[in-house]
Design a protein around this motif. Structure first.
Motif, short mmCIF file in Angstrom:
data_model
loop_
_atom_site.label_atom_id
_atom_site.label_comp_id
_atom_site.label_asym_id
_atom_site.label_seq_id
_atom_site.Cartn_x
_atom_site.Cartn_y
_atom_site.Cartn_z
N ALA A 56 -4.61 35.63 -8.25
CA ALA A 56 -5.71 34.67 -8.15
C ALA A 56 -6.57 34.95 -6.93
O ALA A 56 -7.81 34.87 -6.99
N VAL A 57 -5.93 35.31 -5.82
CA VAL A 57 -6.68 35.61 -4.60
C VAL A 57 -7.54 36.87 -4.79
O VAL A 57 -8.70 36.92 -4.37
N ALA A 60 -10.48 36.00 -6.84
CA ALA A 60 -11.46 35.27 -6.04
C ALA A 60 -12.20 36.22 -5.11
O ALA A 60 -13.40 36.04 -4.85
N GLN A 63 -14.97 37.70 -6.75
CA GLN A 63 -15.87 36.63 -7.16
C GLN A 63 -15.85 36.34 -8.66
O GLN A 63 -16.88 36.05 -9.27
N TRP A 64 -14.66 36.41 -9.23
CA TRP A 64 -14.46 35.96 -10.59
C TRP A 64 -13.85 34.57 -10.51
O TRP A 64 -12.65 34.37 -10.67
N TRP A 65 -14.68 33.58 -10.23
CA TRP A 65 -14.21 32.25 -9.88
C TRP A 65 -13.48 31.54 -11.00
O TRP A 65 -12.44 30.90 -10.76
N SER A 68 -10.17 33.17 -11.53
CA SER A 68 -9.34 32.87 -10.37
C SER A 68 -8.78 31.45 -10.45
O SER A 68 -7.60 31.22 -10.15
N ALA A 69 -9.60 30.51 -10.87
CA ALA A 69 -9.14 29.12 -10.99
C ALA A 69 -8.06 28.98 -12.07
O ALA A 69 -7.06 28.28 -11.88
#
Length: 93
Positions: A56-57, A60, A63-65, A68-69
């Protein structure tokens, strides 16, 4: 009412009997054993949760938000499952 030590000892004797003579236990209990006698440790789930959180980090960082979420939520669910498994294992002892 049994004390905590008596309850623990009785559970230990039941597990030992189940391992040594499962046929007897099946006859006496009607063959209905819904509780698994194998206890898997929670540590592999914590490791998996850590790997998923690192993913996930990384997502992020690029910038694949949304991805990542989603992956962070997945890591959280895995970590909560590990905590629940660890607490259940403690109460069985």
């Amino acid at each position: 009412m049994l004390s905590k030590e008596d309850t623990r000892r009785l559970a230990q004797l039941e597990r030992q009997l189940q391992r040594e003579d499962p046929d007897f236990c099946a006859r006496m209990g009607g063959g209905n054993f819904s509780v698994s006698t194998t206890h898997r440790p929670a540590l592999p789930l914590f490791i998996i949760a850590a790997v998923i959180m690192i993913t996930a980090v990384v997502l992020a960082a690029v910038q694949w938000w949304i991805a990542s979420a989603v992956v962070a939520a997945w890591a959280t669910v895995t970590a909560v499952a590990a905590v629940v498994r660890m607490r259940r294992a403690r109460t069985r002892l």
